[in-house]
Design a protein around this motif. Structure first.
Motif, PDB file in Angstrom:
ATOM      1  N   TYR A   1       0.770  -1.152   0.010  1.00 55.47           N
ATOM      2  CA  TYR A   1       0.067   0.024  -0.003  1.00 55.47           C
ATOM      3  C   TYR A   1       0.743   1.201  -0.006  1.00 55.47           C
ATOM      4  O   TYR A   1       0.439   2.408  -0.213  1.00 55.47           O
ATOM      5  N   ASN A   2       2.411   1.155  -0.006  1.00 55.77           N
ATOM      6  CA  ASN A   2       3.041   2.193  -0.001  1.00 55.77           C
ATOM      7  C   ASN A   2       3.388   2.688  -1.295  1.00 55.77           C
ATOM      8  O   ASN A   2       4.200   3.616  -1.546  1.00 55.77           O
ATOM      9  N   ALA A   3       3.327   1.732  -2.110  1.00 53.03           N
ATOM     10  CA  ALA A   3       3.549   1.819  -3.668  1.00 53.03           C
ATOM     11  C   ALA A   3       2.752   1.810  -4.581  1.00 53.03           C
ATOM     12  O   ALA A   3       2.455   1.107  -5.464  1.00 53.03           O
ATOM     13  N   ILE A   4       1.579   2.628  -4.158  1.00 49.54           N
ATOM     14  CA  ILE A   4       0.148   2.585  -5.283  1.00 49.54           C
ATOM     15  C   ILE A   4       0.334   4.176  -5.619  1.00 49.54           C
ATOM     16  O   ILE A   4       0.063   5.099  -5.063  1.00 49.54           O
ATOM     17  N   PRO A   5       0.326   4.052  -6.716  1.00 49.80           N
ATOM     18  CA  PRO A   5       0.730   5.489  -7.539  1.00 49.80           C
ATOM     19  C   PRO A   5      -0.837   6.114  -7.805  1.00 49.80           C
ATOM     20  O   PRO A   5      -1.801   5.689  -7.745  1.00 49.80           O
ATOM     21  N   SER A   6      -0.725   7.815  -7.732  1.00 55.74           N
ATOM     22  CA  SER A   6      -1.982   8.161  -8.086  1.00 55.74           C
ATOM     23  C   SER A   6      -1.659   9.229  -9.246  1.00 55.74           C
ATOM     24  O   SER A   6      -0.525   9.728  -9.404  1.00 55.74           O
ATOM     25  N   VAL A   7      -2.561   9.431 -10.177  1.00 56.16           N
ATOM     26  CA  VAL A   7      -2.260  10.110 -11.364  1.00 56.16           C
ATOM     27  C   VAL A   7      -3.659  11.067 -11.551  1.00 56.16           C
ATOM     28  O   VAL A   7      -4.700  10.565 -11.557  1.00 56.16           O
ATOM     29  N   MET A   8      -3.406  12.312 -11.743  1.00 55.90           N
ATOM     30  CA  MET A   8      -4.495  13.176 -12.206  1.00 55.90           C
ATOM     31  C   MET A   8      -4.158  13.496 -13.697  1.00 55.90           C
ATOM     32  O   MET A   8      -3.199  13.925 -13.966  1.00 55.90           O
TER      33      MET A   8
END
Ligand code: FAD
Ligand code: NAI
Length: 471
Positions: A349-356
């Motif tokens: 869960y530390n390595a879940i990217p977010s992209v807008m």
């Protein structure tokens, strides 16, 4: 009820969580069914979320660029016109192609696709009201709940998806509104505001907090983003609370109040988008028949292995804890099936990217500066602006920067934050680095092709522990 067909695992909900889990279960040789009531697979993401919004973001960007950003590139264009109907058709074609693709993958992997609304009868049995009429009942050794989420409503503003809209209305408007108000400057608010502003609407975003982008976005990056989006024509009212909405007249009126005391005002528009977050959706699921717990935000309560109090009933995706993201749902789906089949699974869960997916894109993974400060972690910052990157220069897309945060003692990467063209693709490298526990020096000593935007990524890493060459 004893007629019910038996399965090793049943997924309730055919969104990203449910369809990925069902395919994985099929691949693992489990007898699997997936119940979906929408009449089409892929859930929010494929039908009314990620996919249609990205189609509109891409094509509205192209339109806006042709209108405003061709002259300096040496391209003189003539009469540019918007054909909104065709833009919507292109969007629908992408959606249909992908949802049909999932149906094909179900057949390929032996998944029974049950079209209807599922509700728990008891801990092992689910009754399905079929879309085509009638009822059926299925029985599962394991049941995975993945019923997703829905828009959080704004009290007093009734959604009609024409004048007062959620994201679902915002991807299907039949004409460009003259004026549009957006309640909530989070990801949905900013993506949809971008689409309609590019197509000609006068859009104002009202945000309760002092920054746009929601809480995960790094403050420095959020400020940068706001500056660029303002330049593109978007208007922002931050630190502002919407206290009341009224859609009884021709348009929509909102009463606004400065968050920390100050003047009140009323604003008006033709269309108002409600984008103040999403909440778990579990309507008519018969939770009361099995006694699954929900927390104060309606999230279904689970343990580390996605199990509810009833160990063979698991929950994944938007209707439980964690970020409401398609790729998070997908990871959980694979892990849940692995727990069922093999007894172990893994999601970092530390390595879940977010992209807008605005222009430029904004992407991040790991922690931001505020979070590190709050946790009392000592960190180094490295950054590199796209103005100093050769590929960005040739592309005339120099807005933005890459920012690295690494542990002051060990140099281990703690967070990567990017605003810039292709940030959403570039963040994959940051995610991989964090997954493998890399230091910023590991990244900086890795050869990156020239000329690419990814060199800005490498040089930001370099500047974290040493100095960048080109800046
Ligand atoms: P869902 O996709 O919501 O699927 C749940 C499914 O269950 C639905 O199809 C529903 O019909 C069905 N269902 C519910 N109850 C029952 C029942 N009782 N019986 C049978 N079926 C039932 N995420 C990203 O990562 N990237 C993006 O770019 C992105 N863009 C987005 C844009 C918008 C406008 C929105 C609204 C969301 C976006 N998201 C994005 C978020 C993403 O869509 C969700 O995180 C993802 O869809 C969650 O998957 P899920 O399977 O948990 O739920
Ligand atoms: P969000 O949580 O991202 O943003 C909601 C914003 O509304 C917050 O900034 C909040 O402060 C503000 N707000 C709340 N109440 C308000 C009020 N009364 N007045 C003014 N502002 C108010 O939620 P959003 O944008 O609705 O998106 C929902 C989910 O969908 C997100 O969790 C996101 O993960 C997912 N999503 C992801 C996308 C992506 O990955 N690109 C795209 C779209 C959605």
């Amino acid at each position: 009820a004893s007629e019910a067909k038996d399965y090793d695992v049943i997924f309730i909900g055919g969104g990203v969580a449910g369809y990925v889990g069902a395919i994985k279960a099929g691949q693992e040789g489990l007898k699997v069914a997936c119940i979906e009531k929408r009449g089409s697979l892929g859930g929010t993401c494929l039908n009314v979320g990620c996919i249609p919004s990205k189609s509109l973001l891409n094509n509205s960007h192209l339109y806006h660029q042709i209108l405003h950003d061709t002259k300096r590139r040496g391209i003189d264009v003539g009469d540019v016109k918007l054909n909104l109907k065709q833009m919507m058709k292109a969007k629908d074609e992408s959606v249909n192609g992908l949802t049909k693709g999932v149906e094909f993958l179900f057949k390929k992997n032996g998944v029974d696709y049950i079209k209807g609304h599922g509700a728990f009868v008891n801990e092992h049995e689910v009754a399905v009201s079929l879309i085509d009429g009638g009822q059926t009942q299925v029985k599962g050794k394991n049941i995975v709940v993945c019923t997703g989420s829905e828009t959080t409503p704004f009290p007093g503003l009734e959604i009609d998806e024409k004048k007062v809209i959620t994201s679902t209305g915002a991807i299907a408007l039949e004409e460009v509104p003259k004026k549009m108000l957006v309640i909530g400057g989070g990801i949905i608010g900013l993506e949809m505001a971008s689409v309609w502003s590019r197509l000609g609407s006068d859009v104002t975003v009202v945000e309760f907090l002092g920054q746009i982008g929601g809480p995960g976005m790094d403050v420095e990056i959020a400020k940068n983003t706001q500056k660029i989006l303002t330049r593109q024509g978007l208007k922002f009212k931050l630190n502002t609370k919407v206290t009341k909405g009224d859609a009884s007249g021709q348009g929509v009126k909102l009463d606004l109040e400065a968050a920390k005391g100050g003047k009140n005002e009323t604003v008006e528009a033709d269309v108002c988008l409600v984008a103040i977050g999403r909440r778990p959706y579990t309507d008519g699921l018969g939770l009361e028949n099995v006694g699954i717990e929900q927390d104060e935000r309606k999230r279904l309560v689970i343990d580390q292995e996605y199990r509810t109090k009833i160990p063979h009933i698991r929950v994944i995706g938007d209707c439980t804890f964690g970020p409401m993201l398609a790729h998070k749902a997908e990871e959980e789906a694979v892990a849940a099936v692995e727990y069922i089949k093999h007894g172990h699974g893994h999601v970092n869960y530390n390595a879940i990217p977010s992209v807008m997916y605005t222009n430029p894109e904004v992407a991040w993974v790991g922690q931001n500066e505020k979070e590190l400060k709050e946790a009392g972690v000592k960190y180094n910052v490295g950054s590199f602006p796209f103005t100093a990157n050769s590929r960005a220069k040739t592309n005339l897309e120099t807005d933005g920067m890459v920012k690295f945060l690494s542990d002051a003692e060990t140099d281990r990467i703690l967070g990567v934050h990017i605003i810039g063209a292709n940030a959403g693709e570039m963040i994959a490298e940051g995610t991989l680095a964090i997954e493998y526990g890399a230091s910023s020096e590991d990244v900086a000593r890795t050869c990156h092709a020239h000329p690419t935007l990814a060199e800005a990524f490498k040089e930001a890493a370099m500047s974290t522990y040493s100095k960048a060459i080109h800046y």
